[in-house]
Scaffold this motif. Sequence first.
Motif, PDB file in Angstrom:
ATOM      1  N   PRO A 117     -32.909  49.368  28.433  1.00 57.34           N
ATOM      2  CA  PRO A 117     -32.429  49.323  29.521  1.00 57.34           C
ATOM      3  C   PRO A 117     -32.210  47.868  30.139  1.00 57.34           C
ATOM      4  N   GLY A 118     -32.859  47.080  29.629  1.00 57.95           N
ATOM      5  CA  GLY A 118     -33.010  45.565  30.159  1.00 57.95           C
ATOM      6  C   GLY A 118     -31.912  44.492  29.213  1.00 57.95           C
ATOM      7  N   ASN A 119     -31.397  45.093  28.274  1.00 56.32           N
ATOM      8  CA  ASN A 119     -30.775  44.292  27.386  1.00 56.32           C
ATOM      9  C   ASN A 119     -29.385  44.132  27.781  1.00 56.32           C
ATOM     10  N   ASP A 120     -29.040  43.090  28.722  1.00 56.92           N
ATOM     11  CA  ASP A 120     -27.800  42.999  29.678  1.00 56.92           C
ATOM     12  C   ASP A 120     -26.750  42.772  28.507  1.00 56.92           C
ATOM     13  N   HIS A 152     -43.160  50.415  22.970  1.00 56.60           N
ATOM     14  CA  HIS A 152     -41.712  50.217  23.033  1.00 56.60           C
ATOM     15  C   HIS A 152     -41.064  50.899  24.078  1.00 56.60           C
ATOM     16  N   GLU A 153     -40.080  49.880  24.447  1.00 59.28           N
ATOM     17  CA  GLU A 153     -39.201  50.348  25.670  1.00 59.28           C
ATOM     18  C   GLU A 153     -38.507  51.419  25.291  1.00 59.28           C
ATOM     19  N   ALA A 154     -38.015  52.029  26.310  1.00 58.24           N
ATOM     20  CA  ALA A 154     -37.013  53.122  26.188  1.00 58.24           C
ATOM     21  C   ALA A 154     -35.675  52.813  25.617  1.00 58.24           C
ATOM     22  N   GLU A 155     -35.158  53.751  24.700  1.00 61.96           N
ATOM     23  CA  GLU A 155     -33.823  53.252  24.056  1.00 61.96           C
ATOM     24  C   GLU A 155     -32.931  54.529  24.510  1.00 61.96           C
ATOM     25  N   ASP A 156     -31.788  54.001  25.439  1.00 61.78           N
ATOM     26  CA  ASP A 156     -30.698  54.987  25.836  1.00 61.78           C
ATOM     27  C   ASP A 156     -29.635  54.879  24.908  1.00 61.78           C
TER      28      ASP A 156
END
Length: 172
Positions: A117-120, A152-156
């Motif tokens: 989510p944070g990878n703009d 690990h962060e979520a992966e959408d």
Amino acid sequence: MSGETHDIHIAEPSTSDGSELWRIARDSRTLDLNSSYAYLLWCRDFADTSAIAWRAGRPVGFVIGFVRPTEPETVVVWQIAVDGDQRGLGVAGRLLDHLLDRLAPRGVRHLETTISPGNDASIALFQALARRRGADLRRAGLFAPAHFPDDHEAEDLYRIGPLVPARERVPA
Ligand SMILES: CC(C)(COP(=O)(O)OP(=O)(O)OC[C@H]1O[C@@H](n2cnc3c(N)ncnc32)[C@H](O)[C@@H]1OP(=O)(O)O)[C@@H](O)C(=O)NCCC(=O)NCCS
């Protein structure tokens, strides 16, 4: 197959490019860094769904992907990265265009990728691709932090398509 746009040269990677893919992934400080072996193996067996970008003889970016075994019209982009000093110049967009144009004759009409989510920058890259190709972009949850055994962060999941072949595209 390879493509030349301005001073960027884009081509299928070969096994000898695997170590540079690993380096670019490591230096990105954003991607999950796979083993060096994984990048070599990918360049050997999945070169036709991957690409490397060169500027002035120097590898500056790559994309690795695969066609979904259960869905041959969909290419999954696993990782894409561009060296820090080459970002914002359209290299990643050209890598994706090259890959999709190369796969269109095989009937690939959709692209999937996962993004945290944070990878703009990555979100903007795929939004721009959807706009350029006149395709829909849909986002859905795929892997939640609880799915991962580590921190690990979520992966959408982002799904783009249907993609229009280049010859049918209307210039922007
Ligand atoms: C994501 C990444 C590959 C983009 O590479 P790039 O070559 O700089 O991207 P491009 O120059 O082709 O830009 C593509 C679009 O995204 C936009 N974009 C790129 N970086 C951006 C940023 N940091 N913030 C906002 N928008 C950005 C561009 O403006 C462009 O949109 P436009 O066509 O509407 O102008 C690069 O930032 C990178 O390597 N990041 C680290 C690895 C990573 O996160 N990979 C993705 C996850 S798998």
